[in-house]
Structures are given as C-alpha cells and as structure tokens.
Design a protein around this motif. Structure first.
Motif, PDB file in Angstrom:
ATOM      1  N   GLY A   1      -5.238   0.516 -32.838  1.00  0.00           N
ATOM      2  CA  GLY A   1      -6.207   1.588 -33.415  1.00  0.00           C
ATOM      3  C   GLY A   1      -6.784   2.591 -32.651  1.00  0.00           C
ATOM      4  N   MET A   2      -5.961   2.531 -31.429  1.00  0.00           N
ATOM      5  CA  MET A   2      -6.525   3.723 -30.334  1.00  0.00           C
ATOM      6  C   MET A   2      -5.616   5.077 -30.702  1.00  0.00           C
ATOM      7  SD  MET A   2      -6.682   1.193 -27.093  1.00  0.00           S
ATOM      8  CE  MET A   2      -7.831   2.273 -26.003  1.00  0.00           C
ATOM      9  N   ASP A   3      -6.326   6.182 -30.364  1.00  0.00           N
ATOM     10  CA  ASP A   3      -5.679   7.594 -30.264  1.00  0.00           C
ATOM     11  C   ASP A   3      -4.872   7.529 -28.998  1.00  0.00           C
ATOM     12  OD1 ASP A   3      -4.588  10.084 -30.087  1.00  0.00           O
ATOM     13  OD2 ASP A   3      -6.818  11.043 -30.114  1.00  0.00           O
ATOM     14  N   ALA A   4      -3.377   7.134 -28.850  1.00  0.00           N
ATOM     15  CA  ALA A   4      -2.784   7.042 -27.794  1.00  0.00           C
ATOM     16  C   ALA A   4      -1.950   8.223 -27.334  1.00  0.00           C
ATOM     17  CB  ALA A   4      -1.926   5.653 -28.051  1.00  0.00           C
ATOM     18  N   ILE A   5      -1.962   8.472 -26.113  1.00  0.00           N
ATOM     19  CA  ILE A   5      -0.957   9.537 -25.545  1.00  0.00           C
ATOM     20  C   ILE A   5      -0.247   9.031 -24.735  1.00  0.00           C
ATOM     21  CG2 ILE A   5      -1.383  11.873 -24.001  1.00  0.00           C
ATOM     22  CD1 ILE A   5      -4.146  12.087 -25.190  1.00  0.00           C
ATOM     23  N   ARG A   6       1.077   9.464 -24.777  1.00  0.00           N
ATOM     24  CA  ARG A   6       2.009   8.950 -23.537  1.00  0.00           C
ATOM     25  C   ARG A   6       2.009  10.089 -22.365  1.00  0.00           C
ATOM     26  NH1 ARG A   6       8.395   8.039 -23.255  1.00  0.00           N
ATOM     27  NH2 ARG A   6       8.542   6.748 -21.304  1.00  0.00           N
ATOM     28  N   PHE A   7       1.794   9.779 -21.284  1.00  0.00           N
ATOM     29  CA  PHE A   7       1.847  10.743 -20.173  1.00  0.00           C
ATOM     30  C   PHE A   7       3.279  10.629 -19.386  1.00  0.00           C
ATOM     31  CE2 PHE A   7       1.049  12.069 -15.640  1.00  0.00           C
ATOM     32  CZ  PHE A   7       0.981  13.371 -15.818  1.00  0.00           C
ATOM     33  N   THR A   8       4.095  11.435 -19.356  1.00  0.00           N
ATOM     34  CA  THR A   8       5.202  11.371 -18.713  1.00  0.00           C
ATOM     35  C   THR A   8       5.488  12.175 -17.666  1.00  0.00           C
ATOM     36  OG1 THR A   8       6.615  13.008 -20.129  1.00  0.00           O
ATOM     37  CG2 THR A   8       6.454  10.555 -20.583  1.00  0.00           C
ATOM     38  N   GLY A   9       4.357  13.545 -17.580  1.00  0.00           N
ATOM     39  CA  GLY A   9       4.372  14.472 -16.355  1.00  0.00           C
ATOM     40  C   GLY A   9       5.185  15.726 -17.019  1.00  0.00           C
ATOM     41  N   GLU A  10       5.773  15.677 -18.154  1.00  0.00           N
ATOM     42  CA  GLU A  10       6.290  16.868 -18.703  1.00  0.00           C
ATOM     43  C   GLU A  10       5.418  17.775 -19.281  1.00  0.00           C
ATOM     44  OE1 GLU A  10       9.468  15.511 -21.306  1.00  0.00           O
ATOM     45  OE2 GLU A  10      10.613  14.426 -19.706  1.00  0.00           O
ATOM     46  N   VAL A  11       4.211  17.222 -19.878  1.00  0.00           N
ATOM     47  CA  VAL A  11       3.248  17.841 -20.486  1.00  0.00           C
ATOM     48  C   VAL A  11       2.023  17.737 -19.710  1.00  0.00           C
ATOM     49  CG1 VAL A  11       1.820  18.280 -22.888  1.00  0.00           C
ATOM     50  CG2 VAL A  11       4.542  17.954 -22.628  1.00  0.00           C
ATOM     51  N   GLU A  12       1.127  18.419 -19.396  1.00  0.00           N
ATOM     52  CA  GLU A  12      -0.201  18.357 -18.931  1.00  0.00           C
ATOM     53  C   GLU A  12      -1.189  17.463 -19.769  1.00  0.00           C
ATOM     54  OE1 GLU A  12      -1.965  21.831 -17.179  1.00  0.00           O
ATOM     55  OE2 GLU A  12      -0.355  22.503 -16.110  1.00  0.00           O
ATOM     56  N   LEU A  13      -1.875  16.708 -19.048  1.00  0.00           N
ATOM     57  CA  LEU A  13      -2.955  15.806 -19.924  1.00  0.00           C
ATOM     58  C   LEU A  13      -4.029  16.738 -20.184  1.00  0.00           C
ATOM     59  CD1 LEU A  13      -3.718  13.026 -20.897  1.00  0.00           C
ATOM     60  CD2 LEU A  13      -4.795  12.642 -18.492  1.00  0.00           C
ATOM     61  N   ARG A  14      -4.530  17.450 -19.452  1.00  0.00           N
ATOM     62  CA  ARG A  14      -5.497  18.276 -19.875  1.00  0.00           C
ATOM     63  C   ARG A  14      -5.873  18.800 -21.283  1.00  0.00           C
ATOM     64  NH1 ARG A  14      -9.966  19.749 -16.466  1.00  0.00           N
ATOM     65  NH2 ARG A  14      -9.010  19.244 -14.572  1.00  0.00           N
ATOM     66  N   PRO A  15      -4.643  19.599 -21.497  1.00  0.00           N
ATOM     67  CA  PRO A  15      -4.589  20.334 -22.957  1.00  0.00           C
ATOM     68  C   PRO A  15      -4.582  19.482 -23.996  1.00  0.00           C
ATOM     69  CG  PRO A  15      -3.031  21.401 -21.467  1.00  0.00           C
ATOM     70  CD  PRO A  15      -3.575  20.146 -20.699  1.00  0.00           C
ATOM     71  N   GLN A  16      -3.865  18.303 -23.726  1.00  0.00           N
ATOM     72  CA  GLN A  16      -4.116  16.964 -24.801  1.00  0.00           C
ATOM     73  C   GLN A  16      -5.438  16.523 -25.114  1.00  0.00           C
ATOM     74  OE1 GLN A  16      -0.242  14.706 -24.833  1.00  0.00           O
ATOM     75  NE2 GLN A  16      -0.163  15.327 -22.702  1.00  0.00           N
ATOM     76  N   LEU A  17      -6.060  16.420 -23.918  1.00  0.00           N
ATOM     77  CA  LEU A  17      -7.547  15.801 -24.344  1.00  0.00           C
ATOM     78  C   LEU A  17      -8.463  16.858 -25.002  1.00  0.00           C
ATOM     79  CD1 LEU A  17      -8.011  13.562 -21.055  1.00  0.00           C
ATOM     80  CD2 LEU A  17      -7.582  13.147 -23.238  1.00  0.00           C
ATOM     81  N   ARG A  18      -8.323  17.977 -24.442  1.00  0.00           N
ATOM     82  CA  ARG A  18      -9.154  19.198 -24.762  1.00  0.00           C
ATOM     83  C   ARG A  18      -8.909  19.640 -26.400  1.00  0.00           C
ATOM     84  NH1 ARG A  18      -7.551  23.875 -21.210  1.00  0.00           N
ATOM     85  NH2 ARG A  18      -8.984  22.864 -19.730  1.00  0.00           N
TER      86      ARG A  18
ATOM     87  N   ALA B   1       0.726  -1.231  -0.143  1.00  0.00           N
ATOM     88  CA  ALA B   1      -0.016  -0.019   0.047  1.00  0.00           C
ATOM     89  C   ALA B   1       0.816   1.324   0.028  1.00  0.00           C
ATOM     90  CB  ALA B   1      -0.966  -0.194   1.335  1.00  0.00           C
ATOM     91  N   LEU B   2       2.122   1.175   0.346  1.00  0.00           N
ATOM     92  CA  LEU B   2       2.920   2.479   0.469  1.00  0.00           C
ATOM     93  C   LEU B   2       3.546   2.770  -0.974  1.00  0.00           C
ATOM     94  CD1 LEU B   2       4.965   1.796   3.767  1.00  0.00           C
ATOM     95  CD2 LEU B   2       3.118   3.224   3.579  1.00  0.00           C
ATOM     96  N   SER B   3       3.375   1.844  -1.773  1.00  0.00           N
ATOM     97  CA  SER B   3       3.864   1.867  -3.125  1.00  0.00           C
ATOM     98  C   SER B   3       3.105   2.673  -4.084  1.00  0.00           C
ATOM     99  CB  SER B   3       4.154   0.664  -3.688  1.00  0.00           C
ATOM    100  OG  SER B   3       3.262  -0.061  -4.220  1.00  0.00           O
ATOM    101  N   ILE B   4       1.817   2.817  -3.359  1.00  0.00           N
ATOM    102  CA  ILE B   4       0.607   3.492  -4.167  1.00  0.00           C
ATOM    103  C   ILE B   4      -0.091   4.488  -3.409  1.00  0.00           C
ATOM    104  CG2 ILE B   4       0.105   1.430  -5.921  1.00  0.00           C
ATOM    105  CD1 ILE B   4      -2.259   0.716  -3.968  1.00  0.00           C
ATOM    106  N   ALA B   5       0.373   5.203  -2.508  1.00  0.00           N
ATOM    107  CA  ALA B   5       0.064   6.076  -1.612  1.00  0.00           C
ATOM    108  C   ALA B   5      -0.524   7.341  -2.185  1.00  0.00           C
ATOM    109  CB  ALA B   5       0.849   6.465  -0.432  1.00  0.00           C
ATOM    110  N   ASP B   6       0.184   7.987  -3.177  1.00  0.00           N
ATOM    111  CA  ASP B   6      -0.287   9.200  -3.713  1.00  0.00           C
ATOM    112  C   ASP B   6      -0.901   9.008  -4.963  1.00  0.00           C
ATOM    113  OD1 ASP B   6       0.935  10.507  -1.494  1.00  0.00           O
ATOM    114  OD2 ASP B   6       2.985  10.042  -2.619  1.00  0.00           O
ATOM    115  N   PRO B   7      -1.922   9.857  -5.237  1.00  0.00           N
ATOM    116  CA  PRO B   7      -2.667  10.253  -6.473  1.00  0.00           C
ATOM    117  C   PRO B   7      -2.311  11.141  -7.125  1.00  0.00           C
ATOM    118  CG  PRO B   7      -4.015  11.256  -4.546  1.00  0.00           C
ATOM    119  CD  PRO B   7      -2.828  10.607  -3.988  1.00  0.00           C
ATOM    120  N   ILE B   8      -2.178  11.153  -8.588  1.00  0.00           N
ATOM    121  CA  ILE B   8      -1.678  12.252  -9.137  1.00  0.00           C
ATOM    122  C   ILE B   8      -2.748  13.308  -9.481  1.00  0.00           C
ATOM    123  CG2 ILE B   8      -0.643  12.936 -11.640  1.00  0.00           C
ATOM    124  CD1 ILE B   8       0.518  10.167 -11.688  1.00  0.00           C
ATOM    125  N   GLU B   9      -2.951  14.296  -8.686  1.00  0.00           N
ATOM    126  CA  GLU B   9      -4.177  14.980  -8.391  1.00  0.00           C
ATOM    127  C   GLU B   9      -4.532  15.654  -9.757  1.00  0.00           C
ATOM    128  OE1 GLU B   9      -5.986  14.767  -6.070  1.00  0.00           O
ATOM    129  OE2 GLU B   9      -4.754  14.444  -4.150  1.00  0.00           O
TER     130      GLU B   9
END
Length: 205
Positions: free
Chosen positions: A182-199, A84-92
């Motif tokens: 066949g999916m529209d695939a996004i790589r999330f690395t933390g360097e670029v915010e996810l929200r603008p990519q979905l928008r 459980a300690l390995s998954i303590a923090d959400p990426i808010e």
C-alpha cells in the motif's frame, strides 16, 4: 494528499549510503581475490549476506561457509573484519534531500536490510542516520525485505497507515513488495534524481 499528511521511508544501502563489499573483502585478501570471490559461480555472496539481513548470526553464517566453501572462508572473514570500508560513502544528493525533509518537519523513517550486528558501524560513521524518527533494521526483526511481514512490522513501529508513506528503495523486488503493501514506492537507481520525484508528490524538497 498534502505533504503534511505524508511520511517518507528510506532504504539505506545504495539509497543514502553506497554499499560495495569489494573494498572490505579486498582489504583482507587483495583486490583480485575479492573480485573472484564476489563473481564466484559456486558461492552466492548476496544470498549468503541476506541470511544475516534476516537475522542469522555472523558467527553461524561464517561457520557455514567454513564447512561448505572453505576456500572462500578467508574472504568472508575479510568482509566482516573490514565491513566499515563497504559503507564509507554517503550518496550526498539523497542525504541532502533527507536533511531538507527533516528540516521541513516531514516525518522520516528508515527500513533497511542490514545485519543488526553490523549496523552499529553505520550509526557510528554516518551522523545523518540520527535524523530518523525510527530505523527498522531487518536483522533485529528477523524479517527482511521483500517479505511482506516486514512492511506490517514497519506499520506497527511507525504507527501510521502505509498508504501515507512514500517509500524509496534501490531494489525492484522491494519496491514491488512495498507497493503491494500500500505504499507509494519509488525505485532509486541513480539514473533519475530523487528530489524531483518527491517534489512531484508535493513534498517540500
């Protein structure tokens, strides 16, 4: 394609939940020993962990380490005991995106490489996992990303063409496999915010 034709499929580890095995291992054997174990040249922790992601049983995988690398057996045991300690923090920021998609009525699903024996700990810790219409857990399926077969299993489970899905994962290999499926695939690395990519894809976030 209008956003009401799209669904979003999230990976969980390091997309919505930070996964770091070090605190779990350190809780049992100490911080320095945990660092030594995770950097060991004679044991590939990520490859071993992937066995359980693909359906291996915890007891069997741990016994394998006791036989092959007995000096690392206490470290493996510590990881399991304190998982459980390995998954303590959400990426808010990304959890907020998930909540906004759900509130807007966009279908949201998860496809995660995770031991099905350990996944209940994530469900107990992170209430936002209840927002998903379905969560495909690799360990329960006996298939793990980037195996193409797990994307076909996802299609069967969610009942929609993969071409109508935006997929978010932190792994380059998984993103490539999702795109090949066949999916529209996004790589999330933390360097670029996810929200603008979905928008940019017309999604209401």
């Amino acid at each position: 394609m209008a956003y009401d034709d799209l669904a979003v499929v999230f990976d969980l580890g390091n997309v919505l939940i930070r996964w770091d095995p070090h605190p779990a291992v350190a809780a049992g054997v100490g911080a320095e020993e945990a660092r030594r174990f995770l950097a060991a040249e004679d044991f590939d922790f990520l490859a071993w962990n992937h066995l359980m992601d693909a359906g291996a049983r915890w007891a069997d995988a741990s016994a394998q380490v006791r036989d092959s690398h007995p000096h690392w057996s206490p470290h493996v045991a510590a990881y399991g005991d304190h998982f459980a300690l390995s998954i303590a923090d959400p990426i808010e920021a990304n959890v907020a995106v998930l909540r906004d998609l759900h509130a807007a009525g966009v279908p949201v699903f998860a496809l995660t490489n995770w031991s099905d024996e350990l996944f209940p700990q994530a469900l107990a810790r992170h209430d936002f996992l209840g927002l998903f219409a379905d969560i495909v857990v690799s360990g329960a399926e006996g298939l793990a990303k980037p195996d193409p077969a797990i994307f076909e299993r996802l299609r069967e489970r969610i009942g929609r063409p993969l071409g109508t899905c935006v997929f978010v994962d932190d792994s380059a290999a998984n993103v490539a496999a999702a795109a090949a499926a066949g999916m529209d695939a996004i790589r999330f690395t933390g360097e670029v915010e996810l929200r603008p990519q979905l928008r940019r894809r017309g999604l209401p976030v």
